[in-house]
Design an enzyme around this catalytic site. Structure first.
Site, PDB file in Angstrom:
ATOM      1  CE  LYS A   7      -4.212   1.473   2.403  1.00  0.00           C
ATOM      2  NZ  LYS A   7      -5.081   1.616   1.234  1.00  0.00           N
TER       3      LYS A   7
HETATM    4  N1  PPE Z   1      -7.895  -1.522  -2.868  1.00  0.00           N
HETATM    5  C1  PPE Z   1      -7.338  -0.284  -2.757  1.00  0.00           C
HETATM    6  C2  PPE Z   1      -6.698   0.317  -3.941  1.00  0.00           C
HETATM    7  C3  PPE Z   1      -7.386   0.372  -1.526  1.00  0.00           C
HETATM    8  O1  PPE Z   1      -6.825   1.574  -1.421  1.00  0.00           O
HETATM    9  C4  PPE Z   1      -8.034  -0.223  -0.425  1.00  0.00           C
HETATM   10  C5  PPE Z   1      -8.126   0.480   0.885  1.00  0.00           C
HETATM   11  C6  PPE Z   1      -8.598  -1.517  -0.598  1.00  0.00           C
HETATM   12  C7  PPE Z   1      -8.500  -2.121  -1.828  1.00  0.00           C
HETATM   13  C8  PPE Z   1      -9.249  -2.254   0.540  1.00  0.00           C
HETATM   14  O2  PPE Z   1      -8.315  -2.682   1.492  1.00  0.00           O
HETATM   15  P1  PPE Z   1      -8.703  -2.872   3.036  1.00  0.00           P
HETATM   16  O3  PPE Z   1      -8.876  -1.510   3.605  1.00  0.00           O
HETATM   17  O4  PPE Z   1      -7.545  -3.597   3.617  1.00  0.00           O
HETATM   18  O5  PPE Z   1      -9.949  -3.656   3.062  1.00  0.00           O
HETATM   19  N2  PPE Z   1      -8.164   1.906   0.807  1.00  0.00           N
HETATM   20  C9  PPE Z   1      -7.867   2.718   1.963  1.00  0.00           C
HETATM   21  C10 PPE Z   1      -7.649   4.179   1.616  1.00  0.00           C
HETATM   22  C11 PPE Z   1      -8.836   4.988   1.264  1.00  0.00           C
HETATM   23  C12 PPE Z   1      -8.500   6.471   1.138  1.00  0.00           C
HETATM   24  O6  PPE Z   1      -9.195   7.181   0.394  1.00  0.00           O
HETATM   25  O7  PPE Z   1      -7.570   6.937   1.815  1.00  0.00           O
HETATM   26  C13 PPE Z   1      -8.874   2.489   3.078  1.00  0.00           C
HETATM   27  O8  PPE Z   1      -9.976   2.024   2.823  1.00  0.00           O
HETATM   28  O9  PPE Z   1      -8.520   2.763   4.221  1.00  0.00           O
END
Ligand code: PPE
Length: 304
Positions: free
Chosen positions: A158
């Site tokens: 990330k």
């Molecule tokens: N894909 C992406 C690209 C992504 O950024 C997130 C989380 C996910 C999938 C889901 O991952 P998880 O949170 O582990 O279920 N995105 C984060 C950032 C959002 C933002 O705008 O800042 C979040 O949901 O915290």
């Protein structure tokens, strides 16, 4: 607008919110190599709890490792610092943002021996895509921007810089009047939203993108587990945009987005145009667990 709270944890100390600053020549600010997490703390019947803290800490360390940023603290110290940040701000429910970044020192692409710095902030954050979307579903479009090729971005990480692609896609979708963008991978298969993983439901079966082109979402894996426990079959398989159009249900998952139904994609109604039974069952199960109302999966919660 972000509502300030009291303190932000920076490199081992809690500093006043307004003083949590960095030098303009901070390496990460110029070149985008930094790793971050998004974690939620929920208010429950018996106090507040952080959802899947250890998994988020582990992913932060994995992201730093992929980016060759040597963590100056161990996992336990970071997990403790996250809890400390929530407590210090007396937040009962919040979003937590740890950030690992390359500090001031050398400039130029090569980061040399610049210090690796860490900050942990927390703030109150409601429904990411809005209360209306959470309840009744959102409208999405397939982006004109392609998701990263796997040898452009290592999607297990990330990493801050990868989100330029997400910002471009999100802005385009918002300007065009949609709530969110869904990106296709370089081969044209569905990958994920700008900040969410995606699921489709057809004939009672759940399908989600395999891990090759996406972030390994912690909400995604939680929801897959909840589905399997409820005898809903789940497969990780590539699918196309038209497969989304003809799905009975579509929803997205993420820490910020939680479990948000999708009611329309590319101006095509999905299913009945209302959140479907599988989506609603999983959404209910998810919220019951994060709020500590379901005795199952207590190990996913860290009390603060
Ligand atoms: N894909 C992406 C690209 C992504 O950024 C997130 C989380 C996910 C999938 C889901 O991952 P998880 O949170 O582990 O279920 N995105 C984060 C950032 C959002 C933002 O705008 O800042 C979040 O949901 O915290």
């Amino acid at each position: 607008m972000l509502e300030p709270v009291e303190k932000i944890w920076m490199d081992g100390k809690l500093v006043p919110w307004a003083d949590a600053n960095v030098h303009i020549l901070t390496h990460s600010l110029h070149y985008g190599l930094a790793a971050f997490e998004g974690i939620r703390c929920y208010k429950g019947q018996s106090g507040s709890a952080i959802f899947r803290l250890q998994e988020h800490v582990d992913r932060l360390f994995d992201s730093a490792h992929i980016g060759m940023m040597e963590m100056p603290y161990d996992r336990k110290q970071i997990a403790d610092a996250i809890v400390e940040t929530v407590r210090a701000n007396r937040l009962d429910a919040c979003y937590i943002r740890p950030l690992v970044y390359i500090g001031y020192g050398a400039m130029g692409v090569h980061p040399g021996n610049n210090p690796i710095r860490i900050a942990i902030a927390a703030w109150r954050w409601g429904a990411y895509l809005g209360d209306e979307a959470l309840a009744n579903g959102m409208r999405a479009r397939v982006s004109s921007f392609t998701r990263h090729h796997v040898n452009v971005s290592m999607t297990r990480g990330k990493i801050s810089g990868y989100y330029v692609n997400s910002i471009l896609a999100k802005r385009e979708a918002k300007v065009d009047g949609y709530d969110e963008a869904i990106m296709l991978d370089p081969e044209g298969y569905v990958s994920e939203g700008t900040g969410e993983n995606i699921f489709i439901v057809r004939r009672g079966m759940l399908k989600t993108t395999p891990l090759t082109s996406i972030l390994e979402g912690i909400t995604r894996s939680s929801v897959m587990e909840l589905a399997r426990e409820r005898n809903i079959p789940v497969v990780e398989e590539r699918f196309t945009r038209d497969e989304m159009y003809v799905a009975d249900e579509v929803f997205v998952t993420g820490t910020a987005a939680e479990l948000t139904p999708v009611r329309e994609i590319d101006n095509r109604r999905i299913g009945t145009g209302k959140p479907g039974p599988v989506t609603l069952a999983l959404q209910k199960a998810f919220f019951a667990i994060v709020r500590g109302e379901d005795p199952a999966h207590q190990a996913w919660l860290t009390r603060v």
